[in-house]
Design an enzyme around this catalytic site. Sequence first.
Site, PDB file in Angstrom:
ATOM      1  CB  SER A   1       6.967   2.280  -1.300  1.00 47.79           C
ATOM      2  OG  SER A   1       6.432   2.269  -2.593  1.00 47.79           O
TER       3      SER A   1
ATOM      4  CG  ASP B   1       2.161   3.470  -3.623  1.00 48.44           C
ATOM      5  OD1 ASP B   1       1.644   4.603  -3.567  1.00 48.44           O
ATOM      6  OD2 ASP B   1       3.389   3.292  -3.733  1.00 48.44           O
TER       7      ASP B   1
ATOM      8  CG  ASP C   1       4.801   5.898  -0.863  1.00 50.44           C
ATOM      9  OD1 ASP C   1       4.156   5.268  -1.722  1.00 50.44           O
ATOM     10  OD2 ASP C   1       6.016   6.137  -0.977  1.00 50.44           O
TER      11      ASP C   1
ATOM     12  CG  ASP D   1       5.350   6.975  -4.632  1.00 52.93           C
ATOM     13  OD1 ASP D   1       4.665   5.930  -4.569  1.00 52.93           O
ATOM     14  OD2 ASP D   1       6.560   7.000  -4.351  1.00 52.93           O
TER      15      ASP D   1
END
Length: 351
Positions: free
Chosen positions: A3, A142, A144, A146
């Site tokens: 993340s 960010d 990743d 999401d």
Amino acid sequence: TASHNPKEYNGLKFCLKGGEPIGYDAGLDRVEELSNKPIKIKKPRGRLTKKSIKTHYVKTLASFATTINSTAPIVIDASNGSTGQILPELLQKLKLRKIKRLNFKADGRFSTHPPDPLEPKSLRLLGKEVRAQKARIGIIFDADGDRLHIVDEKGKHVRPEYILILLAKYLAKPGQKIVYDLRSSWSVREELRRARLEGMPSKVGRTNIYREMKRTKARLGGELSGHYFFKELGYIDDAALAMIHLFSLLNDHEGYISELIRPFDRYYTSGELNFRVKEREAAITRVYNAIRAKFKDAKIDFLDGLSIECKDWWFNLRPSNTQALIRLVVEARDEKLLDKRVRMLTKLIEQ
């Protein structure tokens, strides 16, 4: 994925059929327990299938877009993460030409700025480029992909709950439910009520928002971290789809996003303040006892940690889901009162 965590971190994201996320109260604790034990496979189980879903995913995202005619530049920062792998194809399908691309190349070292879009350095670099390009809006993902955050034409960060209000008014029909992070501004429930939408407060966390949306069959959900959840994707969060809906929304309005959110910006907030204490529950109990004794008419709620609401201010104090911290958010009707209440609560927490 890790993340928005720094480069030293790595990990996997598990989900069930239909994309349902797995949290610690829904099986992730069992996965962690199994991962720390020797793995013995007596016989093959199931099948391993390798498949690229990139083209299908991009096509699905593009299908939700209306006609987008952007005459002013748009700055997009992929934070050297996974979103940079799908954005070129997606932007081509959307026929967007005036895009200033930042950090689209995957780089696990994150040498330009931290992978967390809320880090001051990340937002500062995006804001600087927006001003230099005279762009209408700046978007940062960010690592990743999401979560996303927005800066306006002046490079100023836009609070995520204001984006949720805009998306709710644009996408939802009267009577539909909107799930929001309980730390959100008073403006959220007030604006949703004004639009004849039903606001549903939720515990903090991606899995919690997802479950509340699925339980209530909500149209839309949002969290202060920058996650946005959509019924059309089976209640899953998707930052790229949030971007597309935002583009469509802006296409229907001549002005800047700063003008659209100005009516919502009527309260003063502390943002999220973090405290490292030895006994988290003891600190929360101490605050509860002190506030309950001092403010007799306060509304008290334990949906997620401790939430206390008074006539002119409110706060939420909760243990972090991911770190050994307690997190505090305070909002008030004026700046002087906000400062006074933050100092009072800080003193109680740090006793």
